[in-house]
Write a protein that holds these residues in place. Structure first.
Motif, PDB file in Angstrom:
ATOM      1  N   VAL A 185      -3.694  -5.061   8.986  1.00  0.00           N
ATOM      2  CA  VAL A 185      -3.767  -5.027   7.518  1.00  0.00           C
ATOM      3  C   VAL A 185      -4.056  -3.611   7.041  1.00  0.00           C
ATOM      4  O   VAL A 185      -3.410  -3.102   6.105  1.00  0.00           O
ATOM      5  N   ASN A 186      -5.026  -2.958   7.665  1.00  0.00           N
ATOM      6  CA  ASN A 186      -5.371  -1.594   7.263  1.00  0.00           C
ATOM      7  C   ASN A 186      -4.206  -0.633   7.500  1.00  0.00           C
ATOM      8  O   ASN A 186      -3.912   0.226   6.654  1.00  0.00           O
ATOM      9  N   ALA A 187      -3.533  -0.780   8.641  1.00  0.00           N
ATOM     10  CA  ALA A 187      -2.427   0.124   8.957  1.00  0.00           C
ATOM     11  C   ALA A 187      -1.266  -0.064   7.989  1.00  0.00           C
ATOM     12  O   ALA A 187      -0.673   0.911   7.505  1.00  0.00           O
ATOM     13  N   LEU A 188      -0.916  -1.309   7.683  1.00  0.00           N
ATOM     14  CA  LEU A 188       0.210  -1.567   6.785  1.00  0.00           C
ATOM     15  C   LEU A 188      -0.100  -1.120   5.358  1.00  0.00           C
ATOM     16  O   LEU A 188       0.783  -0.608   4.650  1.00  0.00           O
ATOM     17  N   ASN A 189      -1.337  -1.285   4.927  1.00  0.00           N
ATOM     18  CA  ASN A 189      -1.689  -0.878   3.564  1.00  0.00           C
ATOM     19  C   ASN A 189      -1.724   0.645   3.399  1.00  0.00           C
ATOM     20  O   ASN A 189      -1.722   1.136   2.270  1.00  0.00           O
ATOM     21  N   ARG A 190      -1.744   1.358   4.509  1.00  0.00           N
ATOM     22  CA  ARG A 190      -1.657   2.825   4.427  1.00  0.00           C
ATOM     23  C   ARG A 190      -0.217   3.319   4.336  1.00  0.00           C
ATOM     24  O   ARG A 190       0.013   4.506   4.095  1.00  0.00           O
ATOM     25  N   ILE A 191       0.746   2.424   4.514  1.00  0.00           N
ATOM     26  CA  ILE A 191       2.161   2.810   4.476  1.00  0.00           C
ATOM     27  C   ILE A 191       2.670   2.750   3.041  1.00  0.00           C
ATOM     28  O   ILE A 191       2.556   1.712   2.370  1.00  0.00           O
ATOM     29  N   ASP A 192       3.198   3.846   2.577  1.00  0.00           N
ATOM     30  CA  ASP A 192       3.751   3.891   1.221  1.00  0.00           C
ATOM     31  C   ASP A 192       4.883   2.873   1.085  1.00  0.00           C
ATOM     32  O   ASP A 192       5.846   2.890   1.857  1.00  0.00           O
ATOM     33  N   GLY A 193       4.755   1.978   0.135  1.00  0.00           N
ATOM     34  CA  GLY A 193       5.790   0.977  -0.108  1.00  0.00           C
ATOM     35  C   GLY A 193       5.435  -0.418   0.367  1.00  0.00           C
ATOM     36  O   GLY A 193       6.136  -1.371   0.031  1.00  0.00           O
ATOM     37  N   LEU A 194       4.362  -0.557   1.156  1.00  0.00           N
ATOM     38  CA  LEU A 194       3.958  -1.867   1.639  1.00  0.00           C
ATOM     39  C   LEU A 194       2.597  -2.262   1.060  1.00  0.00           C
ATOM     40  O   LEU A 194       1.720  -1.408   0.867  1.00  0.00           O
TER      41      LEU A 194
END
Length: 412
Positions: free
Chosen positions: A318-327
């Protein structure tokens, strides 16, 4: 001559039943196969498609199966399960859910999917409606269609935690409603209903005495933090006589390939399900039934170890995906999936110039360019999202998130 003349004028009869024209093949199964195919071609593919724990079946369960083989328990059993397995199922329901079922109120089948299919086949008449919150497990609406029913899809948005609201449930129920399906924790969103949230839904259902309730509790033991799991008939005893409580050993006990699901419910429905099963698979595999007895009755301490690993992975992903611009990724309460939104990436261009038109395009892009196999959200009745299973090692998940981030950054 007459026969020959007719054969040249008449169109050949189709060999495939018309009902299959309403049904799509399982996208998760298809994508799982595609990942396997690419790997066989030598491609470096991370597959996060399957809803399957990466932990092995515990040794005591394997040993029980081996003992059963050596003892000659390799024959047909009762259609709806051995006495030993039914006793273990009844004990489980009493111990963990405070639900009292007799042996003739439970059934064992070839996986949880088979339980649900049997229930729909045994109860649905043409035109009967089944209320299904979305996002949903891919097979719910297709099984309803196969049984000549009508799936009524109720969208449950991310801002509501992907959960069904009482007012939306009330609006969805009509005189044709036969079943309401509740899956908590959910596949694909991981959303789980708190006791209070479930009580609000069951209060609506109490007012509709002709509606049956199917609770799919297959992820019951995979909840995180201080979440307390309850099931519908446990929350509202008035629904006991019209609730089918479905569960199985696949997820909790890491026994997906053993194919044992089970349910407790009203005697007439259980009897009808057994009649359907008697003409399809007959009994579940005798060896798997012996293993399931040990799973339900044996040591349960490994569950906490697995839960801790899944919870750690959930937080990392969750933390990794929320750091991705656009997700944007909602943190789920249970299961081992996340269901992120890729809405702001729709309309962007791949490095090869192709436009990402929808979530299916996005998932295909990640498979082709990043080597990460996921499932597009429209397969679960909601776009533009995708499902990622974090039932994989920490290292694999870190690699997958890095690849996803790189691929998203390359979109223009």
């Amino acid at each position: 001559m007459l026969t020959q003349a007719r054969s040249t004028l008449e169109q050949p009869r189709t060999r495939i039943a018309g009902r299959l024209g309403r049904v799509k093949p399982s996208p998760t199964v298809s994508l799982f196969g595609r990942v396997a195919q690419l790997r066989a071609q030598g491609k470096n593919i991370i597959g996060l498609v399957a809803g399957e724990p990466d932990f092995d079946t515990p040794d005591n369960i394997k040993a029980a199966a081996e003992r059963a083989i050596r003892a000659g328990q390799t024959k047909y059993t009762a259609v709806d399960g051995t006495p030993a397995l039914k006793e273990a199922i009844c004990a489980k329901f009493k111990r963990e859910n405070d639900l009292d079922y007799a042996a003739d109120q439970v059934i064992a089948s070839v996986g949880g999917k088979h339980v649900i299919y049997n229930a729909f086949m045994a109860t649905l008449s043409p035109g009967d409606e089944v209320v299904i919150p979305a996002p949903y497990w891919v097979s719910y609406p297709e099984m309803v269609l196969l049984c000549d029913g009508v799936p009524i899809i109720v969208p449950c948005q991310a801002e509501r935690g992907f959960k069904l609201r009482p007012e939306d449930l009330e609006r969805a129920i009509t005189p044709r409603t036969k079943w309401v399906v509740l899956n908590s924790p959910s596949n694909p969103s991981g959303a789980a209903y708190t006791p209070d949230e479930l009580a609000a839904l069951t209060a609506i259902l109490v007012r509709h005495p002709d509606v049956l309730i199917l609770t799919d509790d297959i992820y019951e033991h995979l909840t995180y933090g201080d979440f307390t799991f309850k099931t519908a008939a446990q929350i509202e005893p008035a629904l006991y006589d019209r609730t089918l409580t479905v569960n199985g050993v696949s997820k909790t006990y890491c026994m997906t390939g053993w194919r044992i699901g089970y349910a407790g419910g009203p005697r007439d429905i259980i009897k009808a399900m057994a009649a359907v099963q008697s003409h399809s698979t007959t009994n579940p595999t005798s060896i798997s039934q012996a293993a399931a007895v040990e799973a339900l009755n044996g040591p349960q301490d490994f569950i906490q170890h697995n839960k801790a690993a899944f919870e750690r992975r959930r937080d990392m992903v969750v933390n990794a995906l929320n750091r991705i611009d656009g997700l944007t990724c909602h943190k789920p309460e249970g299961a081992f999936y996340v269901f992120p939104s890729c809405a702001t990436l729709i309309g962007r261009r791949r490095p090869d110039g192709r436009v990402i038109a929808n979530d299916e395009d996005f998932v295909l892009y990640l498979l082709e360019e990043a080597g990460v196999g996921l499932v597009f959200g429209s397969a679960f009745g909601m776009s533009p999202y995708f499902r990622l299973s974090y039932a994989a090692s920490d290292e694999t998940l870190e690699d997958a998130c890095h690849r996803i981030a790189k691929a998203c950054h390359a979109l223009t």
